[in-house]
Scaffold this motif. Structure first.
Motif, PDB file in Angstrom:
ATOM      1  N   VAL A  16      -4.891   5.228  -1.773  1.00 16.97           N
ATOM      2  CA  VAL A  16      -4.940   3.879  -1.189  1.00 16.97           C
ATOM      3  C   VAL A  16      -5.861   3.831   0.031  1.00 16.97           C
ATOM      4  CG1 VAL A  16      -3.565   2.086  -0.045  1.00 16.97           C
ATOM      5  CG2 VAL A  16      -2.632   3.290  -2.039  1.00 16.97           C
ATOM      6  N   THR A  17      -6.764   2.858   0.043  1.00 20.21           N
ATOM      7  CA  THR A  17      -7.601   2.611   1.222  1.00 20.21           C
ATOM      8  C   THR A  17      -7.331   1.186   1.710  1.00 20.21           C
ATOM      9  OG1 THR A  17      -9.325   4.012   0.299  1.00 20.21           O
ATOM     10  CG2 THR A  17      -9.966   2.569   2.116  1.00 20.21           C
TER      11      THR A  17
ATOM     12  N   ILE B 269      -2.610   7.555   3.376  1.00 21.26           N
ATOM     13  CA  ILE B 269      -3.286   6.249   3.291  1.00 21.26           C
ATOM     14  C   ILE B 269      -4.545   6.297   4.168  1.00 21.26           C
ATOM     15  CG2 ILE B 269      -3.065   3.766   3.751  1.00 21.26           C
ATOM     16  CD1 ILE B 269      -0.125   3.967   3.118  1.00 21.26           C
TER      17      ILE B 269
ATOM     18  N   SER C 232       0.925   4.134  -2.879  1.00 19.89           N
ATOM     19  CA  SER C 232       0.517   5.450  -2.387  1.00 19.89           C
ATOM     20  C   SER C 232       1.599   6.492  -2.726  1.00 19.89           C
ATOM     21  CB  SER C 232       0.287   5.360  -0.880  1.00 19.89           C
ATOM     22  OG  SER C 232       0.326   6.617  -0.286  1.00 19.89           O
TER      23      SER C 232
ATOM     24  N   GLY D  32       0.839  -1.203   0.000  1.00 20.76           N
ATOM     25  CA  GLY D  32       0.000   0.000   0.000  1.00 20.76           C
ATOM     26  C   GLY D  32       0.871   1.249   0.000  1.00 20.76           C
ATOM     27  N   SER D  33       1.948   1.230   0.800  1.00 23.19           N
ATOM     28  CA  SER D  33       2.867   2.381   0.851  1.00 23.19           C
ATOM     29  C   SER D  33       3.509   2.628  -0.503  1.00 23.19           C
ATOM     30  CB  SER D  33       3.993   2.132   1.867  1.00 23.19           C
ATOM     31  OG  SER D  33       3.505   2.232   3.170  1.00 23.19           O
TER      32      SER D  33
END
Ligand code: FAD
Ligand code: NAI
Length: 480
Positions: A205-206, A236, A199, A195-196
Motif C-alpha cells: 500500500v502506498t 505502508i 496492507s 489502507g491498513s
C-alpha cells in the motif's frame, strides 16, 4: 393523494443522525415518521461506513496478528491462511444484524418507517417515492433533514470511480481479491483505515497525501508524525506533500500520476487498485430545497443556526449534511438535541467534547484542542506525556507503542485537549478509542489534570498511562 399524518416530526434520512432523532422524538411522545430511501436503516455509517470498516479492521488485525505476532508470545500456529469471502461475509452479517436491530427499535418505539425517497412539496408536506413503487405524501408539523453525505468525486472529473479497480471507501470494503499493489489517494481517516486493512491482508500500500502530514483535520501534529512512523514500520509507504493529478486504467493496471506540492516533480505509480479517499460532501439531491427556500452555503452544506434551524421555519437539519465534523456520534448528539428543541425549546451539544478516533493499529484518539490550536490562539498550556512503554500492562501485553498526551491550561490546570495513540492488540481491553471517553467525560465536567491525577485507576491497567499523563501535566508522573 391524502397525506398521512399529520406527524409532529418527520425525519428525512435514517442514518445515525436521523434514526436516533426519530427514536428520541417518539420517546418524548411525538408522533414520528422516518423516511429512508436506502432500503435499510443506519445510513452511511452502518451500511458502508463505520460498521463494515470496523469489521474489516478487527478481522484483518486478527489475521495479521495470528500470522506475524503469536510466535513471540509462545503460540505456534501453522497453516494460517486468509479466507477473504468468509471475512467479507462476516462483515456483511454484522451490518445486516445491526440494521435489522434499528428496525426493531423503530417498532418498539412506534416510529413509522417509510421506505422511499423524500422530496419537499411545501415546508410541511413531503412527497415520498416509495421503494415498492407508487408515491405517498406525509404532512409534518416539524421536519428534520438528516440526509448525510456522499463520496466527494475527484475534482475536475480527472478520476472516474468504477468501484472495482478505482474505488471509493464503498468499493474498498468489498474487494473480492487482495490487490498486489494499492495506491490510496488521501491520507485522511478513510485512507489510513482502509489502507491498513488491505496492507494487513497482503497488499503493498502506498498512501499519497497532498499535505505534509497524515490523519486529516484536527489531529495533533506531533501525534500525526508518531502515527506515520508506526504505520510505515508496518509496511505502508507514504508520499507526503504530493498531489495526485489523474489515474487511468491501462492494460489491467491503473497508472496514477502525481506531482509534488511545489509542482517541481512528477511521478507515475502503478497499482492494481486505487482508493480515492479525498473527502465527503453533503448530500441533498432530490430534496427540492430550492423550491421551499432552504439555504445552502458554497460547500453545499445546509445552513443552520445554533438551534439547528434552517432558513425555513419548522425545518431543522443535523449530521453530515450541515456544518461540523462528519462523525456518526456528532450526528447522533445533534439528533437528540434537535428533537429536544422541538419538544421543550432547548437542547445542547458541546462541540468541544466530540472525540475523534482512527481505528487502526494502534488506534489514535483525541478530543479538544491540539498543540497547534493552542499556539495559534496564544493560550499558555502545560503538556503531560506518558508513553505506553512505561505502563506495566502494556509492557506485559507486549503491545506498548504510543503515548497519552494531556494539554492543560497553564493558569487553571483545566484540561484543554487529550491525544492518545496506542493499543488495540493483545485483545487486552481498553484501547485509545475506549480510553478517550474518560477524557471526554473529564472535560464535560470541567476537570483539571490534577483531578485525573488524583483519581485511582486500577493496577495493572492501561488506563494508568492516562492517569500518569495527567500527573505529568500537573506535576510529575511516577513511572517515567
Ligand atoms: P448518513 O449516515 O449519510 O445517513 C443519511 C441517510 O439519508 C442515508 O441512508 C440516505 O440514504 C438517506 N437519504 C438521503 N436523502 C434522502 C431522501 N431524499 N429521502 C430519504 N432518505 C434519504 N464516523 C464515525 O463516527 N466513526 C467511524 O468509525 C466512521 N467510519 C466511517 C467509515 C467510512 C468508510 C465512511 C464513509 C464514513 C465513516 N464515518 C464514521 C462517518 C459516518 O458514517 C457519518 O458521519 C454518519 O453516517 C453521518 O450520519 P448522518 O445521519 O448525518 O448521515
Ligand atoms: P479527509 O478529508 O479526512 O481526508 C482526505 C485527505 O485527502 C486530506 O488529507 C487531503 O489533503 C487529501 N487529498 C485531497 N486531494 C488530494 C489529492 N489530489 N492528492 C493527494 N491527497 C489529496 O476525508 P476522508 O478520509 O475521505 O474521510 C471522509 C470523512 O469520513 C471524514 O470527514 C471523517 O470524519 C469520516 N470518517 C470517519 C472515520 C472515523 O471516525 N473513524 C472513519 C472514516 C471516515
Amino acid at each position: 393523494a391524502t397525506p398521512s399524518g399529520p406527524y409532529d416530526a418527520v425525519i428525512i434520512g435514517g442514518g445515525p443522525g436521523g434514526y436516533v432523532a426519530a427514536i428520541k422524538a417518539a420517546q418524548l411522545g411525538l408522533k414520528t415518521a422516518c423516511i429512508e430511501k436506502r432500503g435499510a436503516l443506519g445510513g452511511t455509517c452502518l451500511n458502508v461506513g463505520c460498521i463494515p470498516s470496523k469489521a474489516m479492521l478487527n478481522n484483518s488485525h486478527m489475521y495479521h496478528q495470528t500470522k506475524h505476532d503469536l510466535e513471540r508470545r509462545g503460540i505456534d500456529v501453522t497453516g494460517v491462511s486468509l479466507n477473504l469471502p468468509q471475512m467479507l461475509k462476516a462483515k456483511d452479517q454484522s451490518v445486516t444484524g445491526l440494521t435489522k436491530g434499528i428496525e426493531m427499535l423503530f417498532k418498539q418505539n412506534k416510529v413509522d418507517y417509510i421506505k422511499g425517497s423524500g422530496s419537499f412539496v411545501s415546508p410541511t408536506r413531503i412527497a415520498v417515492k416509495l421503494l415498492d413503487g407508487g408515491e405517498t405524501e406525509v404532512e409534518a408539523k416539524n421536519v428534520i433533514i438528516a440526509t448525510g453525505s456522499e463520496v466527494a468525486p475527484f475534482p475536475g472529473g480527472a478520476i472516474e470511480i468504477d468501484e472495482k479497480q478505482i474505488v471509493s471507501s464503498t468499493g474498498a470494503l468489498d474487494l473480492q481479491e487482495v490487490p498486489k499493489k494499492m495506491v490510496v489517494i488521501g491520507g485522511g481517516i478513510i485512507g489510513l483505515e482502509m489502507g491498513s486493512v488491505w496492507s494487513r491482508l497482503g497488499a503493498e500500500v502506498t498512501v499519497v497525501e497532498f499535505l505534509g502530514g497524515i490523519g486529516g483535520a484536527g489531529i495533533d501534529e506531533e501525534v500525526a508524525k508518531q502515527f506515520q512512523k508506526i504505520l510505515a514500520k508496518q509496511g505502508i509507504k507514504f508520499k507526503l506533500n504530493t498531489k495526485v493529478m489523474s489515474a487511468d486504467k491501462v492494460d489491467g493496471k491503473v497508472l496514477v500520476k502525481t506531482q509534488s506540492a511545489k509542482g517541481d516533480k512528477e511521478e507515475t505509480l502503478d497499482a492494481d487498485v486505487v482508493l480515492v479517499a479525498v473527502g465527503r460532501r453533503p448530500y441533498t439531491e432530490g430534496l427540492n430545497l430550492e423550491a421551499i427556500g432552504v439555504e445552502k452555503d458554497n460547500k453545499g452544506r445546509i445552513v443552520i443556526d445554533d438551534q439547528f434551524n434552517t432558513s425555513v421555519k419548522n425545518i431543522k437539519c443535523i449530521g453530515d449534511v450541515t456544518f461540523g465534523p462528519m462523525l456518526a456520534h456528532k450526528a447522533e448528539e445533534e439528533g437528540i438535541a434537535a428533537v429536544e428543541y422541538i419538544k421543550a425549546g432547548h437542547g445542547h451539544v458541546n462541540y468541544n467534547g466530540i472525540p475523534s478516533v482512527v481505528y487502526t493499529h494502534p488506534e489514535v484518539a483525541w478530543v479538544g484542542q491540539t498543540e497547534q490550536d493552542l499556539k495559534a490562539a496564544g493560550i499558555q498550556y502545560n503538556v503531560g506525556k506518558f508513553p505506553f512503554a512505561a505502563n506495566s500492562r502494556a509492557k506485559t501485553n507486549m503491545d506498548s507503542e504510543g503515548s497519552v498526551k494531556f494539554l492543560a491550561e497553564k493558569e487553571t490546570d483545566r484540561i484543554l485537549g487529550v491525544h492518545i495513540i496506542g493499543l488495540t492488540g493483545g485483545n487486552a481491553g481498553p484501547n485509545a478509542g475506549e480510553m478517550i471517553s474518560e477524557a471526554v467525560l473529564a472535560m464535560e465536567y470541567g476537570a483539571s489534570s490534577e483531578d485525573i491525577a488524583r483519581t485511582t485507576h486500577a493496577h495493572p491497567t492501561l488506563s494508568e498511562a492516562f492517569k500518569e499523563a495527567a500527573m505529568a501535566a500537573y506535576q510529575k508522573p511516577i513511572h517515567f
